[in-house]
Design an enzyme around this catalytic site. Sequence first.
Site, short mmCIF file in Angstrom:
data_model
loop_
_atom_site.label_atom_id
_atom_site.label_comp_id
_atom_site.label_asym_id
_atom_site.label_seq_id
_atom_site.Cartn_x
_atom_site.Cartn_y
_atom_site.Cartn_z
N SER A 90 0.81 -1.10 -0.09
CA SER A 90 0.06 0.02 0.04
C SER A 90 0.76 1.24 0.05
O SER A 90 2.00 1.26 0.36
CB SER A 90 -0.98 -0.10 1.22
N TYR A 148 -2.34 -0.26 10.87
CA TYR A 148 -2.61 -0.61 9.46
C TYR A 148 -1.46 -0.19 8.52
O TYR A 148 -0.78 -1.21 7.89
CB TYR A 148 -4.10 -0.17 8.83
#
Length: 228
Positions: free
Chosen positions: A137, A149
Amino acid sequence: MDKKIMLITGASSGIGKQTALLAASKGYHLVLTARRGELLNQIVSEVGEDQAIALPADATSFDEMDHMVSKAIDHWGHLDVVFANAGTGLSKAGTENGDPEEWDKLIDINVKGLLWTAKTTLPHLKDRKGHFLLTASVAGRIPMPGSIYGASKWFAYGFGQNLAREMEKWQGRCTTICPGMVDTPFFDEPKPDKLKPEDVAEAVLYAMEANPRNNVREVMMTPTKMGS
């Protein structure tokens, strides 16, 4: 000519599903895995049972992944490409306000699930000088206040870079896919101004279909900034 066999984790929806559909349209034969077998079977019905098989497994379980990969090899005979796409996010952001039980699940899938996928498939990829891709990501490339995250995606990003160095010893390829926010079923409300799963699928196929002499080590993508 040998069939090109691709295994996709997290294949039941979102990025995994769209990658499966695009890869099938390009002639790849598929191993689709995720926990939700009924959704995998729908994709198999769509692309054809002669081109795809559904092998439900929990990516957080090494034993399930190992068994699933063995069944895939029994069916197709080999693996050429693995896309480690399974992952999850958090509903409570930050460290101080975060939920440790959520963190536990996050680490199981975003970290251990990635490791188990690589560990169980690399021997088969090595036999074919194959290609391993993983979903990291943009959040794993930039600091974000207190983001657990994001930290899990820092692991994914770093692991992908390190794995590429390991695989180059036997001419294997490894690509780290780094999308910005993607409009997937993970979110409660649609995100029409963000990337679509199809965009990430196109990036995956771009890396896969590069000339074998070209190891596309990383693809980063962000939504185009639209005028107000």
